[in-house]
Each structure stands twice: as C-alpha cells, then as structure tokens.
Enzyme design. Sequence first.
Site, PDB file in Angstrom:
ATOM      1  N   VAL A 176      36.345  35.874  42.558  1.00 29.86           N
ATOM      2  CA  VAL A 176      35.791  35.184  41.387  1.00 29.86           C
ATOM      3  C   VAL A 176      36.889  34.543  40.551  1.00 29.86           C
ATOM      4  O   VAL A 176      36.826  33.346  40.211  1.00 29.86           O
ATOM      5  CB  VAL A 176      34.972  36.175  40.524  1.00 29.86           C
ATOM      6  CG1 VAL A 176      34.580  35.528  39.203  1.00 29.86           C
ATOM      7  CG2 VAL A 176      33.733  36.626  41.279  1.00 29.86           C
ATOM      8  N   ASN A 196      42.329  31.941  51.807  1.00 31.80           N
ATOM      9  CA  ASN A 196      41.550  33.171  51.855  1.00 31.80           C
ATOM     10  C   ASN A 196      41.565  33.676  53.287  1.00 31.80           C
ATOM     11  O   ASN A 196      41.512  32.897  54.240  1.00 31.80           O
ATOM     12  CB  ASN A 196      40.106  32.949  51.399  1.00 31.80           C
ATOM     13  CG  ASN A 196      39.421  34.248  51.006  1.00 31.80           C
ATOM     14  OD1 ASN A 196      39.559  34.711  49.877  1.00 31.80           O
ATOM     15  ND2 ASN A 196      38.683  34.850  51.932  1.00 31.80           N
ATOM     16  N   ARG A 197      41.646  34.978  53.428  1.00 27.41           N
ATOM     17  CA  ARG A 197      41.748  35.576  54.765  1.00 27.41           C
ATOM     18  C   ARG A 197      40.521  35.257  55.620  1.00 27.41           C
ATOM     19  O   ARG A 197      39.439  34.938  55.106  1.00 27.41           O
ATOM     20  CB  ARG A 197      41.897  37.091  54.643  1.00 27.41           C
ATOM     21  CG  ARG A 197      40.678  37.766  54.040  1.00 27.41           C
ATOM     22  CD  ARG A 197      40.876  39.239  53.815  1.00 27.41           C
ATOM     23  NE  ARG A 197      39.680  39.834  53.191  1.00 27.41           N
ATOM     24  CZ  ARG A 197      39.542  41.120  52.920  1.00 27.41           C
ATOM     25  NH1 ARG A 197      40.538  41.952  53.178  1.00 27.41           N
ATOM     26  NH2 ARG A 197      38.429  41.576  52.368  1.00 27.41           N
ATOM     27  N   VAL A 243      44.561  38.900  44.296  1.00 27.90           N
ATOM     28  CA  VAL A 243      43.956  39.915  45.165  1.00 27.90           C
ATOM     29  C   VAL A 243      43.909  41.233  44.401  1.00 27.90           C
ATOM     30  O   VAL A 243      44.490  41.361  43.325  1.00 27.90           O
ATOM     31  CB  VAL A 243      44.746  40.071  46.488  1.00 27.90           C
ATOM     32  CG1 VAL A 243      44.719  38.777  47.281  1.00 27.90           C
ATOM     33  CG2 VAL A 243      46.186  40.506  46.218  1.00 27.90           C
ATOM     34  N   ALA A 245      44.558  44.756  42.849  1.00 30.54           N
ATOM     35  CA  ALA A 245      45.794  45.466  42.517  1.00 30.54           C
ATOM     36  C   ALA A 245      45.964  46.668  43.439  1.00 30.54           C
ATOM     37  O   ALA A 245      45.016  47.148  44.045  1.00 30.54           O
ATOM     38  CB  ALA A 245      45.762  45.914  41.053  1.00 30.54           C
ATOM     39  N   SER A 297      43.763  37.168  31.135  1.00 27.14           N
ATOM     40  CA  SER A 297      42.559  37.659  30.472  1.00 27.14           C
ATOM     41  C   SER A 297      41.604  36.516  30.186  1.00 27.14           C
ATOM     42  O   SER A 297      42.025  35.413  29.857  1.00 27.14           O
ATOM     43  CB  SER A 297      42.906  38.365  29.161  1.00 27.14           C
ATOM     44  OG  SER A 297      41.721  38.765  28.492  1.00 27.14           O
ATOM     45  N   GLY A 299      38.242  36.659  31.951  1.00 31.84           N
ATOM     46  CA  GLY A 299      37.134  36.753  32.884  1.00 31.84           C
ATOM     47  C   GLY A 299      36.931  35.462  33.652  1.00 31.84           C
ATOM     48  O   GLY A 299      37.778  34.564  33.648  1.00 31.84           O
ATOM     49  N   LYS A 352      49.276  43.277  29.174  1.00 29.89           N
ATOM     50  CA  LYS A 352      47.883  43.089  29.632  1.00 29.89           C
ATOM     51  C   LYS A 352      47.176  44.443  29.718  1.00 29.89           C
ATOM     52  O   LYS A 352      45.993  44.563  29.387  1.00 29.89           O
ATOM     53  CB  LYS A 352      47.872  42.399  30.997  1.00 29.89           C
ATOM     54  CG  LYS A 352      46.473  42.258  31.622  1.00 29.89           C
ATOM     55  CD  LYS A 352      45.496  41.524  30.694  1.00 29.89           C
ATOM     56  CE  LYS A 352      44.240  41.057  31.405  1.00 29.89           C
ATOM     57  NZ  LYS A 352      43.412  42.077  31.980  1.00 29.89           N
ATOM     58  N   HIS A 355      46.371  45.343  26.242  1.00 33.00           N
ATOM     59  CA  HIS A 355      45.263  44.451  25.880  1.00 33.00           C
ATOM     60  C   HIS A 355      43.943  45.071  26.315  1.00 33.00           C
ATOM     61  O   HIS A 355      42.981  45.142  25.548  1.00 33.00           O
ATOM     62  CB  HIS A 355      45.478  43.088  26.557  1.00 33.00           C
ATOM     63  CG  HIS A 355      44.273  42.183  26.583  1.00 33.00           C
ATOM     64  ND1 HIS A 355      43.173  42.430  27.384  1.00 33.00           N
ATOM     65  CD2 HIS A 355      44.008  41.029  25.936  1.00 33.00           C
ATOM     66  CE1 HIS A 355      42.286  41.477  27.216  1.00 33.00           C
ATOM     67  NE2 HIS A 355      42.763  40.611  26.340  1.00 33.00           N
ATOM     68  N   ASN A 356      43.904  45.560  27.558  1.00 30.16           N
ATOM     69  CA  ASN A 356      42.672  46.161  28.073  1.00 30.16           C
ATOM     70  C   ASN A 356      42.347  47.464  27.361  1.00 30.16           C
ATOM     71  O   ASN A 356      41.178  47.798  27.165  1.00 30.16           O
ATOM     72  CB  ASN A 356      42.791  46.393  29.580  1.00 30.16           C
ATOM     73  CG  ASN A 356      42.700  45.105  30.375  1.00 30.16           C
ATOM     74  OD1 ASN A 356      42.857  44.018  29.831  1.00 30.16           O
ATOM     75  ND2 ASN A 356      42.461  45.217  31.659  1.00 30.16           N
ATOM     76  N   GLU A 359      40.827  46.540  24.227  1.00 28.76           N
ATOM     77  CA  GLU A 359      39.483  46.077  24.607  1.00 28.76           C
ATOM     78  C   GLU A 359      38.521  47.257  24.782  1.00 28.76           C
ATOM     79  O   GLU A 359      37.369  47.206  24.335  1.00 28.76           O
ATOM     80  CB  GLU A 359      39.602  45.276  25.902  1.00 28.76           C
ATOM     81  CG  GLU A 359      38.320  44.779  26.515  1.00 28.76           C
ATOM     82  CD  GLU A 359      38.592  44.131  27.861  1.00 28.76           C
ATOM     83  OE1 GLU A 359      37.939  44.540  28.843  1.00 28.76           O
ATOM     84  OE2 GLU A 359      39.451  43.232  27.940  1.00 28.76           O
TER      85      GLU A 359
END
Length: 629
Positions: A176, A196-197, A243, A245, A297, A299, A352, A355-356, A359
């Site tokens: 996405v 993409n694979r 991809v 993590a 960040s 989405g 980040k 940040h999460n 959030e």
Amino acid sequence: MSLYKVFFIMGVSGCGKSTIANLLSKELNIPFFDGDDYHPEKNIKKMTSGQALNDDDRQSWLETLNKLAQKQLIHNSCIIVCSALKEKYREILNRDISNKTNWIYLSGTFNQIKERINDREGHFMSSDLLQSQFDILEEPKDCLKVDINLSPENIVKKIKEELMNKSEFGLFGLGVMGKSLCRNLANNGFKISMFNRHIDAIEVDVAKKFKENYPELSNSLAFDDIAAFVNSLQEPRRIMLMVNAGKTIDYVIEDLLPHLSENDILIDGGNSNYLKTKERFDYLKTKNIHFIGAGVSGGEEGALKGPSIMPSGNENAYKEIKPFLETIAAKDKNDLPCCTYIGTEGSGHFVKMVHNGIEYVEMQLLAEVITIFQSLEYNPDEIANILESWKATTNSYLLEITVDILRKKEENDWLIHKIVDKAGNKGTGNWTTIAAAQLGVPNTMIASALFARYTSFFKEERTEASKNFEASSKSKPNISTEAISEAYQFARIINHYQGFRLIQQASENYNWNINLSELARIWTGGCIIKSDLMTDLVQVFKSQQNILNDETIKNQILKLKASVKNVVSECVLNEIAIPSLSESINFLHNFAKENSSANIIQAQRDYFGAHTYQRKDDPSGKFYHTQWK
C-alpha cells in the site's frame, strides 16, 4: 507536473562542455546555453587580465543562470554549460529546481585539458588560470561522470543511455505505502523504476499491472527481476525499500548487494527498529554502500499526497536523495517540506518510533474521552458534535478522523458499535517503552497506552472479569463537557512533553544533535500526530528544550489542572477506565515534587542490598551505608 529537466554540463574550462552541449542539444532537440555568455562584463575583464574569479564575482552570475533555468523549465527542457566547480555553486544553480536537474561532469586530467586550451584561439580563459580551477574543484558525487577520453559522439551516447533511458529513483516493494509513494514520485515529475517480487500464482506481474492502472506511471519502468531493476537506475542508484520491517529488510539487502555499486544509496522507508538501522548502516558502510533510515508517516493518503519524512544516515548521502524526498513530502504552513535531515545512524527511525508512541497516547486519550461521554449517555453523533466543537481550541488530525469515525453508520446503527474491542499494534509502542526504560526516561503515558492495548487483547478474560467485578455504582459521573475538554488538553501536553523528552535524551546519549524545533515543524503536516499543539511547539523549542518551562504552556497546565483532577477522580469513583488520562496527572504530581518518596526506596535498597544512599545534610554527594538492625 512537468517532466522538463535541466541538464547542467560542468567541469573545468577546456574539458569540452560546449562541444558536448551542442551535440546533445541536437540529439534531444532542446536548447543549450553557454554559461560563459552570461558573465557580467566585470568578470570577463577580470579573467581577460589574467585574474581568477572569486566567490563574490560568481554569485550574481550563478544566480542569473539559475533564473535562466527556471524560466526555460516553464516551456521545455534545456542544457546549461557552467564550470560549477564548488558544491556551493551547484547549490545556487539547483535552487528551487533541484528535483528537475541532472548533472553531467566531464572529467579529465590537468595536462590533457591544458593541451586542449592551448590549441584554442580567441577564448578569454588562458591556460595559466587552469590550475586555479583545479585547485577549487570539488568533484560532485550525485552526477553522471564522463571521461573526456571518449569521443564526443560516445560521450553523448553515454549521456543519453544513462539520463534519458534510465530512471532517477527506484521503489522496491509495492504494498500500500510503496504504491502510493510511486504515484507521488511520478506525479512530481520523477522517472522511477518499480520492483515487486514474483511468486507463481500469487504475485505475478504486480509492478506491470500497477503501472497499467495509473496514467501518471506511463513513463515509469516496471520489474520483477532484481538485476534488471537495479540496472535500470542512474548511478549512484537511489533505491527506497518499502517492505516489512525485520528480517525481510536484511534478506532484501543481501539480494540487492551483488548488483549494487560503490556509493549507491539504500533507503529503508519502513518502521524498522533504530538499533537494527544502525547495524545495517555500519554493515553497508563496509561495502561502500550508503544506508538511510527514513521514518515515513501519513499512511496511504499521506504517502500519495505528501507524508512527513524523517531521514537519517550519512549527511552527504542524504543530500543526494534530498530533492526526491523533500519534493514528495507534505508542506508546512510556510510551504516548506515536512522532511529534514534528522541525524546519523538510526536517529530517523528513532524519532519515527517515538512519533508512533505519541500517536498511541493521542489515540488512547480520544478513546478514553469517548468512554466518558458514553458513560454520560451521549450517542456517537452527539459525541462527534462535541469533538467537532473542540477543533477551535485543540484541533488535530486524529481528532478530525475520530469525528468521522463516530458519524459513520451501517444500516441503522453506528459502525463503531460493531467493531470488536481488541486493539492491535505493530511493535513501535513496545520499542518506545523499551527505549524509554533503557535511557531512563519516565515515558509513562506511552507505556500506559501500550498496556491499554495489551489489556484490550485479553477479550475473553476481560469478559469473565466483568462478571466477577461488575461496577457497584451505575450513577453518571459529575463531569462537564468543558472539564473533559480541559482534561484532554492537559493530558496531551504531558504526552508531548514525555515524547520529546525521550528524543532529547536519546539525542544526547547517541550524539545525534536532533533539532527539536525542526522535528516538530516536520510533524505539523503529512503525519498522524499533526495538530495545533505541534505547531505551537515549533516556536517553543526555539527557546526551550523543556516545554514545561515555557511560560505559556506552564500557565495552560495550571489552568487545566483542576479539570483533569476532577475528571480523573469522578472516573475512578464511577469505575470508568482512563489509564492515560489518569497517568497524565499522576505523572505531574510525581514529577512536580521537590521531595519524593524515593528516599524510602533508597533506604530499603541499602537495607537489603547495601546499595548505599546520599544524605541531604552532606552536599559533597558522598555515599553512605547503614546497619539498619
């Protein structure tokens, strides 16, 4: 978005810039301009008299060429010839058009070029000044370097092959976020390669089909073969990994390595653990490959329309991908990109991660606020209307989407009533809590929000416990809407204090030199925690590292404190779970005390473990041990 480009051909005088530009101009059917023609008269006189130009002499000349490039880009691509020997010269030429420039560096030896100059007639540049140009030459890294030993025709052929037929930027992984970033890059005029694979019967021609579905990708290249994908990119290659993590990143790196060259750049745009990012940074450094850890960040929508991006790694390597990342990033209120260099190693993924964590708390606080309103027998539409009114004083992205969520209906009921109350997580809140413990920072609100999610997941046990320990009181809490709003505002301030304090501590421990004001600025647009409060913090951090010392925030806390105490006490009495709201005031009560209960803890530790303690009546800081019995 225009796909027009400026091709800057650079190098010392005599390397053949004008010859190559003329040939390339005919091949591509675009105009070329010789920078020498735009020197002011004073510069020409100075060079003719045998004097070298200084930086002040060049400033206005370079600015003129930059304006020329901007003017040409309105209607067409163009070629500009300019020596551009220093990095700061190229920065002037790149100003406001860095995402639309390609640099071609014609490289040759001093003796080779001196011989060429001596063979020319009527040029104001004498061979005596050639050494001065070599003395100040700073070879560019982000460019197509061409050896002038090649024939002019072969030089032009190489330029066409590398810059016209190859992509500027590669995206590896079309989930996405990867797909949205591809479309964002393409919409901003970049030629990209997408990979993409291939998995038989499961993932077949993913990149090709994706390209066919979106007109903006018509100029892009689609691959499911790694070697072909890598070879489609201009050098140094810039490849963003989108991809999952974890181990997948390491597998992808090993798959790519055999096809990469020195100074290529890999960018991890996922939610990787910052410690793993440092390991990968160090590992790839031994291979002469740059690794950038970039938190992203926003989405799916943010990735498409403009996310907040937090890159870290080698700063010079970042400069080579800066035009791409800053172009696709969201823009703040001053139209500046919500993307900035954070620091070295894993600092981008660290911020980040925090940040999460922030959030997590922001989401939990809104969930708790809704729980309180439900206890007051408001329905979702009524709660949405109240939250809508809060936008005037405490607006945020999460507040806005929560209003939309509350209003969403399915058939004759609100959709929120049909969603199972088990909250998922992908690990960043857990990592933030671990990092806070390792760094010794009291990040209690992120921990409370994390454990609230964990608690929610024990649905069956919670159901059983609710039967055994059902609330004894069914009365409504005595709380006003205004008090709930003020308690919410109070808790958000404490949350942001704790989050930024954790970042500050990590920056000090790891020597990252993170600019908290600049970090807050890139979190004012594109990201999940953007808010009016975050906008205020940009200015606060310009004079304070600790927001609790800011006069305005201090006064806010004092004003809001009574409401949060009232809300929390009423909720406790009426058995309403508000772990993060209650933690906000508990933290302040614990933190804003000159004398805490820790003296008891120290005495206990000394009693059973002889861990020693310090005394108030001994300013030397000496440690004591007592035989307590």
